[in-house]
Each structure stands twice: as structure tokens, then as C-alpha cells.
Design a protein around this motif. Sequence first.
Motif, PDB file in Angstrom:
ATOM      1  N   THR A  32      31.417  48.496  24.374  1.00 13.39           N
ATOM      2  CA  THR A  32      31.945  47.352  25.114  1.00 13.39           C
ATOM      3  C   THR A  32      33.022  47.790  26.098  1.00 13.39           C
ATOM      4  OG1 THR A  32      31.447  45.893  23.259  1.00 13.39           O
ATOM      5  CG2 THR A  32      32.988  45.059  24.901  1.00 13.39           C
ATOM      6  N   PHE A  33      33.912  48.706  25.678  1.00  9.31           N
ATOM      7  CA  PHE A  33      34.929  49.227  26.602  1.00  9.31           C
ATOM      8  C   PHE A  33      34.270  49.864  27.817  1.00  9.31           C
ATOM      9  CE2 PHE A  33      38.397  49.471  23.257  1.00  9.31           C
ATOM     10  CZ  PHE A  33      39.260  48.632  23.939  1.00  9.31           C
ATOM     11  N   ASP A  34      33.230  50.631  27.604  1.00 13.22           N
ATOM     12  CA  ASP A  34      32.520  51.277  28.711  1.00 13.22           C
ATOM     13  C   ASP A  34      31.915  50.236  29.650  1.00 13.22           C
ATOM     14  OD1 ASP A  34      33.202  53.737  27.644  1.00 13.22           O
ATOM     15  OD2 ASP A  34      31.233  54.081  26.719  1.00 13.22           O
ATOM     16  N   ALA A  35      31.342  49.180  29.092  1.00 14.30           N
ATOM     17  CA  ALA A  35      30.749  48.120  29.918  1.00 14.30           C
ATOM     18  C   ALA A  35      31.829  47.389  30.715  1.00 14.30           C
ATOM     19  CB  ALA A  35      29.979  47.135  29.044  1.00 14.30           C
ATOM     20  N   VAL A  36      32.950  47.098  30.074  1.00 14.95           N
ATOM     21  CA  VAL A  36      34.056  46.418  30.763  1.00 14.95           C
ATOM     22  C   VAL A  36      34.587  47.302  31.890  1.00 14.95           C
ATOM     23  CG1 VAL A  36      36.436  45.588  30.482  1.00 14.95           C
ATOM     24  CG2 VAL A  36      34.680  44.935  28.826  1.00 14.95           C
ATOM     25  N   ALA A  37      34.675  48.613  31.650  1.00 15.04           N
ATOM     26  CA  ALA A  37      35.138  49.541  32.682  1.00 15.04           C
ATOM     27  C   ALA A  37      34.201  49.540  33.891  1.00 15.04           C
ATOM     28  CB  ALA A  37      35.263  50.946  32.106  1.00 15.04           C
ATOM     29  N   ARG A  38      32.919  49.257  33.667  1.00 18.11           N
ATOM     30  CA  ARG A  38      31.953  49.156  34.772  1.00 18.11           C
ATOM     31  C   ARG A  38      32.050  47.808  35.487  1.00 18.11           C
ATOM     32  NH1 ARG A  38      28.468  51.012  30.817  1.00 18.11           N
ATOM     33  NH2 ARG A  38      27.521  48.954  30.687  1.00 18.11           N
ATOM     34  N   GLY A  39      32.831  46.890  34.918  1.00 16.48           N
ATOM     35  CA  GLY A  39      32.968  45.570  35.526  1.00 16.48           C
ATOM     36  C   GLY A  39      32.095  44.503  34.895  1.00 16.48           C
ATOM     37  N   THR A 118      36.206  31.494  33.623  1.00 17.99           N
ATOM     38  CA  THR A 118      36.300  32.536  34.640  1.00 17.99           C
ATOM     39  C   THR A 118      37.293  33.584  34.155  1.00 17.99           C
ATOM     40  OG1 THR A 118      35.838  30.958  36.413  1.00 17.99           O
ATOM     41  CG2 THR A 118      36.908  33.022  37.044  1.00 17.99           C
ATOM     42  N   PRO A 119      36.868  34.837  34.043  1.00 20.42           N
ATOM     43  CA  PRO A 119      37.793  35.858  33.554  1.00 20.42           C
ATOM     44  C   PRO A 119      38.792  36.249  34.641  1.00 20.42           C
ATOM     45  CG  PRO A 119      35.707  36.853  34.120  1.00 20.42           C
ATOM     46  CD  PRO A 119      35.540  35.364  34.307  1.00 20.42           C
ATOM     47  N   ALA A 120      39.939  36.714  34.214  1.00 17.15           N
ATOM     48  CA  ALA A 120      40.980  37.125  35.155  1.00 17.15           C
ATOM     49  C   ALA A 120      41.312  38.592  34.949  1.00 17.15           C
ATOM     50  CB  ALA A 120      42.234  36.274  34.943  1.00 17.15           C
ATOM     51  N   ALA A 121      41.937  39.153  35.959  1.00 13.14           N
ATOM     52  CA  ALA A 121      42.529  40.487  35.869  1.00 13.14           C
ATOM     53  C   ALA A 121      43.986  40.334  36.266  1.00 13.14           C
ATOM     54  CB  ALA A 121      41.822  41.459  36.812  1.00 13.14           C
ATOM     55  N   VAL A 122      44.852  41.002  35.560  1.00 14.03           N
ATOM     56  CA  VAL A 122      46.268  40.996  35.895  1.00 14.03           C
ATOM     57  C   VAL A 122      46.638  42.413  36.302  1.00 14.03           C
ATOM     58  CG1 VAL A 122      48.601  40.661  35.014  1.00 14.03           C
ATOM     59  CG2 VAL A 122      46.779  39.099  34.328  1.00 14.03           C
ATOM     60  N   ILE A 123      47.133  42.537  37.512  1.00 18.31           N
ATOM     61  CA  ILE A 123      47.493  43.842  38.048  1.00 18.31           C
ATOM     62  C   ILE A 123      48.972  43.818  38.392  1.00 18.31           C
ATOM     63  CG2 ILE A 123      47.066  45.510  39.876  1.00 18.31           C
ATOM     64  CD1 ILE A 123      44.199  44.260  40.009  1.00 18.31           C
ATOM     65  N   LEU A 124      49.707  44.736  37.821  1.00 19.60           N
ATOM     66  CA  LEU A 124      51.140  44.789  38.057  1.00 19.60           C
ATOM     67  C   LEU A 124      51.430  45.411  39.420  1.00 19.60           C
ATOM     68  CD1 LEU A 124      52.208  45.902  34.493  1.00 19.60           C
ATOM     69  CD2 LEU A 124      52.208  43.598  35.452  1.00 19.60           C
ATOM     70  N   PRO A 125      52.439  44.907  40.117  1.00 22.58           N
ATOM     71  CA  PRO A 125      52.693  45.375  41.484  1.00 22.58           C
ATOM     72  C   PRO A 125      52.982  46.875  41.572  1.00 22.58           C
ATOM     73  CG  PRO A 125      54.375  43.792  40.785  1.00 22.58           C
ATOM     74  CD  PRO A 125      53.359  43.864  39.702  1.00 22.58           C
ATOM     75  N   GLN A 126      53.579  47.461  40.558  1.00 23.09           N
ATOM     76  CA  GLN A 126      53.883  48.888  40.634  1.00 23.09           C
ATOM     77  C   GLN A 126      52.627  49.752  40.533  1.00 23.09           C
ATOM     78  OE1 GLN A 126      54.943  46.842  38.185  1.00 23.09           O
ATOM     79  NE2 GLN A 126      55.060  47.869  36.208  1.00 23.09           N
ATOM     80  N   HIS A 127      51.482  49.127  40.206  1.00 21.00           N
ATOM     81  CA  HIS A 127      50.227  49.865  40.092  1.00 21.00           C
ATOM     82  C   HIS A 127      49.226  49.477  41.178  1.00 21.00           C
ATOM     83  CE1 HIS A 127      51.599  51.402  36.286  1.00 21.00           C
ATOM     84  NE2 HIS A 127      51.800  50.175  35.842  1.00 21.00           N
ATOM     85  N   ALA A 128      49.701  48.818  42.229  1.00 21.30           N
ATOM     86  CA  ALA A 128      48.769  48.346  43.251  1.00 21.30           C
ATOM     87  C   ALA A 128      49.461  48.247  44.606  1.00 21.30           C
ATOM     88  CB  ALA A 128      48.228  46.975  42.861  1.00 21.30           C
ATOM     89  N   SER A 142      43.626  41.994  50.218  1.00 23.62           N
ATOM     90  CA  SER A 142      43.015  43.317  50.383  1.00 23.62           C
ATOM     91  C   SER A 142      43.964  44.347  49.797  1.00 23.62           C
ATOM     92  CB  SER A 142      42.745  43.605  51.861  1.00 23.62           C
ATOM     93  OG  SER A 142      43.959  43.609  52.583  1.00 23.62           O
ATOM     94  N   GLY A 143      43.429  45.512  49.508  1.00 21.21           N
ATOM     95  CA  GLY A 143      44.248  46.583  48.964  1.00 21.21           C
ATOM     96  C   GLY A 143      43.527  47.315  47.864  1.00 21.21           C
ATOM     97  N   ALA A 144      44.299  48.058  47.090  1.00 15.25           N
ATOM     98  CA  ALA A 144      43.724  48.863  46.015  1.00 15.25           C
ATOM     99  C   ALA A 144      44.693  48.842  44.836  1.00 15.25           C
ATOM    100  CB  ALA A 144      43.517  50.290  46.487  1.00 15.25           C
ATOM    101  N   SER A 145      44.130  49.110  43.644  1.00 13.01           N
ATOM    102  CA  SER A 145      44.964  49.218  42.456  1.00 13.01           C
ATOM    103  C   SER A 145      44.417  50.321  41.568  1.00 13.01           C
ATOM    104  CB  SER A 145      44.973  47.901  41.675  1.00 13.01           C
ATOM    105  OG  SER A 145      43.789  47.723  40.955  1.00 13.01           O
ATOM    106  N   GLU A 146      45.281  50.749  40.669  1.00 15.09           N
ATOM    107  CA  GLU A 146      44.838  51.685  39.648  1.00 15.09           C
ATOM    108  C   GLU A 146      43.951  50.915  38.674  1.00 15.09           C
ATOM    109  OE1 GLU A 146      48.246  53.452  37.806  1.00 15.09           O
ATOM    110  OE2 GLU A 146      49.157  53.926  39.747  1.00 15.09           O
ATOM    111  N   VAL A 147      43.222  51.646  37.850  1.00 12.12           N
ATOM    112  CA  VAL A 147      42.425  51.010  36.808  1.00 12.12           C
ATOM    113  C   VAL A 147      43.377  50.262  35.886  1.00 12.12           C
ATOM    114  CG1 VAL A 147      40.909  51.412  34.835  1.00 12.12           C
ATOM    115  CG2 VAL A 147      40.623  52.742  36.933  1.00 12.12           C
ATOM    116  N   THR A 148      42.998  49.057  35.508  1.00 14.16           N
ATOM    117  CA  THR A 148      43.849  48.242  34.661  1.00 14.16           C
ATOM    118  C   THR A 148      43.069  47.730  33.456  1.00 14.16           C
ATOM    119  OG1 THR A 148      45.342  46.330  34.666  1.00 14.16           O
ATOM    120  CG2 THR A 148      43.373  46.155  36.010  1.00 14.16           C
ATOM    121  N   ALA A 149      43.749  47.556  32.359  1.00 13.24           N
ATOM    122  CA  ALA A 149      43.080  47.059  31.152  1.00 13.24           C
ATOM    123  C   ALA A 149      42.586  45.643  31.355  1.00 13.24           C
ATOM    124  CB  ALA A 149      44.042  47.116  29.963  1.00 13.24           C
ATOM    125  N   GLY A 150      41.403  45.352  30.856  1.00 11.56           N
ATOM    126  CA  GLY A 150      40.871  44.005  30.955  1.00 11.56           C
ATOM    127  C   GLY A 150      40.132  43.751  32.232  1.00 11.56           C
TER     128      GLY A 150
END
Length: 150
Positions: A32-39, A118-128, A142-150
Motif C-alpha cells: 500500500t505504501f508503494d501504491a500511495v507513493a505512485r499516487g 477527496t483526499p488531501a496532501a499537506v506540504i510544509l512550506p520549508q519543503h516546497a 505552480s511549483g515543486a515540493s519534496e516527497v511528502t507523507a500521505g
Amino acid sequence: MSLALTPEQRELADSLGRFAARHAPLTSTRKTFDAVARGDLPPWWDDLVANGFHAVHLPERHGGQGGELVDAGCVLEAAGKAALAGPLVPTVTAGAVALLAHPSPSAQSLLTQLAAGTPAAVILPQHASFRARADGDCWLISGASEVTAG
């Protein structure tokens, strides 16, 4: 001050534990972690949403269960004990933050969408590095972020 859970809150946590045992046994966590990492959403996400676990803290007027944040804490603790992989933590977090926002149409729409599953992602500003700009009634991000949990 100690925190005493009500019998209903203990039952809520137990219910999530039983849900996880049925739908997401520990033997499937890595997959499941692998599937979530794929989106991908976990295969049990729709069932979790149908049970309302993700929205116990959201108001009923938005489709939530009308509980409090401590109810969501009970769910999240049980999910952690079960190593339930997926977007539950960021979805609950996004709902909790949206509850603090000024009750604008956008915030109310977000709460309704989260309560609907609807699932959400939370990305902290110091990682994006995101930028947002107004585009009519919407925002373009627009922009980019590091990989984030969830």
C-alpha cells in the motif's frame, strides 16, 4: 489535566482498528505504501470514506460526522497503531485547518469536498516552493515540493 476518552471515542478507535484489520492488514502495508507513493489511493479508501472515519471532526452541514478534533485524534491514533498507509492524516489535517479559515465560499467548498472523500496532501512550506496567483474566481498554483507523507 488528563484527557479521558468517552466510551463513544474508545469505540470509534476500536472501530477503526477493526476496519484496518479487515481492509488493510499489516501484511499489505508495504504494498500500500508503494501504491500511495505512485499516487494511487489505497484500495480501501472508498470504504473508509463510506464509514466516515476521515470526516469525524467535520460539521454535518458539510457532510462530516459533526464530532470534535479529539474524535479525529482517536481515529488517527488507531490508524497509526494499524500502520494504515494512505492520505488519512493529511486529509484530516486539511479539514482541521479549513475549519479555522474565514467561512468563505472557498473554505466551505473545501470542507464539503474533504467530507465527500477527496483526499488531501499537506506540504510544509520549508519543503516546497509554490507560487499562487489569482485567475478569475480560482487560484493557479505552480511549483515543486519534496516527497511528502500521505
